[in-house]
Every structure is written in structure tokens, then in C-alpha cells.
Design an enzyme around this catalytic site. Structure first.
Site, mmCIF file in Angstrom:
data_model
loop_
_atom_site.group_PDB
_atom_site.id
_atom_site.type_symbol
_atom_site.label_atom_id
_atom_site.label_comp_id
_atom_site.label_asym_id
_atom_site.label_seq_id
_atom_site.Cartn_x
_atom_site.Cartn_y
_atom_site.Cartn_z
ATOM 1 N N SER A 153 135.924 57.591 61.501
ATOM 2 C CA SER A 153 134.667 57.196 62.150
ATOM 3 C C SER A 153 134.957 55.953 62.976
ATOM 4 O O SER A 153 135.850 55.164 62.616
ATOM 5 C CB SER A 153 133.614 56.860 61.100
ATOM 6 O OG SER A 153 132.525 56.167 61.702
ATOM 7 N N TYR A 167 131.462 52.216 53.364
ATOM 8 C CA TYR A 167 131.737 53.483 54.070
ATOM 9 C C TYR A 167 132.753 53.231 55.188
ATOM 10 O O TYR A 167 133.739 53.965 55.319
ATOM 11 C CB TYR A 167 130.429 54.048 54.653
ATOM 12 C CG TYR A 167 130.637 55.163 55.651
ATOM 13 C CD1 TYR A 167 130.938 56.457 55.229
ATOM 14 C CD2 TYR A 167 130.539 54.930 57.031
ATOM 15 C CE1 TYR A 167 131.142 57.486 56.153
ATOM 16 C CE2 TYR A 167 130.739 55.946 57.949
ATOM 17 C CZ TYR A 167 131.035 57.230 57.511
ATOM 18 O OH TYR A 167 131.247 58.234 58.425
#
Ligand code: NAP
Length: 254
Positions: A153, A167
Site C-alpha cells: 500500500s 496497518y
């Protein structure tokens, strides 16, 4: 092009496991790979219906696919996923797509339990599944080579939206793992790369976060799942035969 493709660049598609293929980006990846002629093992944790429906649609259109339930937080179920996928034939590719955001709170409100749940899926399962794939695909183990694509990501470099710092850190781990594993198996016929999406319209992104794209994304919009799937398909294809250890960012400029 010179015909001396490495074993990791077969000219014919093969069997690919896509983790978390029931929804979102994994669903789009599974559908695109099937259209490109791959046999697809579509993994899911709980949402059987969309995974089964996609496998059925692929089969009805003359392709090969099966939906396989496996909760990747459980190592035994990761092994079962690979054993069941073998029903489609020898493994040629793995897309480590399944991921969770974890509990969305500040770091000083996280607990060992919330962090373990996050790490077990985003990091441990990614590594264990890659290990299963290497054991089957590596020429060192008698395999014919293959390709691994991990989903990172842009958060890995940005540090994450508020409440999503752990995360983001898991995705940085995925990128480091991608580079290291690529080095480890480069001479065993296996290429390992990652795709780092920006904000993409899926269940993972609530409407208020998607709205952020209008301001924080240079292109002013969220990504579509098919736009991420195209990058994954490229990294699985012979067109990327000299790429390993790379992270491809697909983020509308973010
Ligand atoms: P999503 O829509 O929330 O879908 C998640 C998928 O992962 C589902 O298929 C889900 O299966 C599966 N999954 C979750 N926990 C699992 C477990 N324990 N075992 C097996 N499968 C499990 O997510 P997404 O947005 O498509 O994200 C896909 C990947 O892209 C993730 O790695 C994510 O971090 C990354 N990513 C997404 C974005 C974004 O903006 N959407 C941005 C950057 C990176 P069930 O349906 O059975 O629950």
C-alpha cells in the site's frame, strides 16, 4: 524479444492462487487472471457466496477456477489452501492479496491482541503462503519456477491515515519481505514483486475516506479495482520477465 525467457516467464498461463479473492481487489485480480487464461484458486475467509459465484462464472465461460475457504490467520488452513489448489494442477503463481486494516485506533489505544490479529494476516500469512509457494515452484525443490505478487500500500511510505499506523507498518514489512525474498529465490526461477495501491474503491475504504481522494490524490479520485488488477497481471506475465524485488505504485499520483 530474445526467446531465452527464464523459468519464471512461461509463455503459457498456469495455476495461480489469489488470497482474499472473494471481494474487492482480489475479486478483480481473480477475474482478470481467468480472462488471461490462468486457472485460478480463489481463496476467501468467510464470504463463500461471491467466491463461489466467480468460480462458477469462470467455469461457465470455459475457464478453470475453484473457490477455497481458508482462514489465513491459521497456519494449518494456509497449508490446506495449497493442497486443495493442487487439484487445478501444479502451482505457477501466488497473489498475496488478503489483508485487513486492523483496529482503527491510535497506537496508544492498540493492544497486543489487536496487533496480533493484524500481523497474523498481513505479515505472517503473507510469509507462510510465500513459503508454501516457494516449496512448490522453486527449481531447487524440483519445481518449474513461478511468480509471487504481494499487495502492499502507499501507506507503507506515507505512514498511514489516522488510526491506521500499524496497518501501514505491516505494508512496509510486506515491501521489505518482497525485496528480500526476491533476492533469496532469484536463481530458482521465481520472481517476487509487489503492487502498492493508493485509495481504491472497496469495502476496505469507507465513503468518508474515499471522499478524501478528491483532495489528497493528484488525480482527484479513488482507484478502480480493475486498475490495480492490471498491474498485478502485468507482474505475473512474461512482459515483466526482468522485474523482481520491485514495488509498483498504482495510486493516481499519491
Ligand atoms: P477487502 O475489500 O476488504 O477484501 C479483503 C479480502 O481479504 C476479502 O476477500 C476477505 O475474505 C479476505 N480476507 C480477510 N481476512 C482473511 C483471512 N483471515 N483469511 C483469508 N482471507 C481473508 O480489501 P481490498 O481493499 O480489496 O484489499 C486487498 C489488498 O489490497 C489488501 O492487502 C489491502 O491491504 C491492499 N490495499 C487496499 C487498498 C484500498 O484502498 N482498498 C489500498 C492499498 C492496499 P472474506 O470476503 O471472506 O472476508
Amino acid at each position: 524479444m530474445n526467446s531465452a525467457h527464464s523459468p519464471a516467464s512461461p509463455k503459457t498461463p498456469g495455476v495461480v492462487i489469489v488470497t482474499g479473492g472473494s471481494r474487492g481487489i482480489g475479486h478483480a485480480i481473480s477475474a482478470l487472471l481467468a480472462r488471461e487464461g490462468h486457472a485460478v484458486a480463489i481463496n476467501y475467509a468467510t464470504n463463500a457466496a461471491p467466491a463461489e459465484a466467480l468460480a462458477r462464472a469462470i467455469t461457465e465461460q470455459g475457464g478453470r477456477a475453484m473457490a477455497i475457504r481458508a482462514d489465513l490467520s491459521k497456519p494449518g488452513e494456509i497449508r490446506t489452501l495449497f493442497t486443495r489448489a493442487h487439484e487445478l494442477g501444479p502451482l505457477w503463481g501466488l497473489v498475496n492479496n488478503a489483508g485487513v486494516t486492523g483496529t482503527k485506533v491510535r497506537v496508544d489505544e492498540q493492544s497486543a491482541e489487536t496487533l496480533d490479529a493484524l500481523f497474523n494476516i498481513n505479515i505472517r500469512a503473507t510469509m507462510l503462503a510465500a513459503g508454501e509457494a516457494v516449496r512448490r515452484m522453486s527449481t531447487r525443490h524440483g519445481g518449474k519456477g513461478g511468480v509471487i505478487v504481494n499487495l502492499s500500500s502507499v501507506a507503507a511510505r506515507l505512514g498511514g491515515l489516522p488510526g491506521l499506523v500499524p496497518y501501514a507498518a505491516t505494508k512496509a514489512a510486506v515491501e521489505t519481505f518482497t525485496r528480500g525474498l526476491a533476492n533469496e529465490v532469484a536463481r530458482e526461477g521465481i520472481r517476487v514483486n509487489a503492487v502498492a495501491p493508493g485509495l481504491t474503491a472497496t469495502d476496505m475504504v469507507p465513503p468518508e475516506t474515499a471522499k478524501l481522494a478528491e483532495t489528497v490524490v493528484p488525480m482527484g479520485r479513488v482507484g478502480h479495482v480493475d486498475e490495480i488488477a492490471q498491474a498485478v497481471a502485468f507482474l505475473l506475465s512474461p512482459a515483466s520477465s526482468y522485474m523482481t524485488g520491485s514495488v509498483m505504485t498504482v495510486s493516481g499520483g499519491r
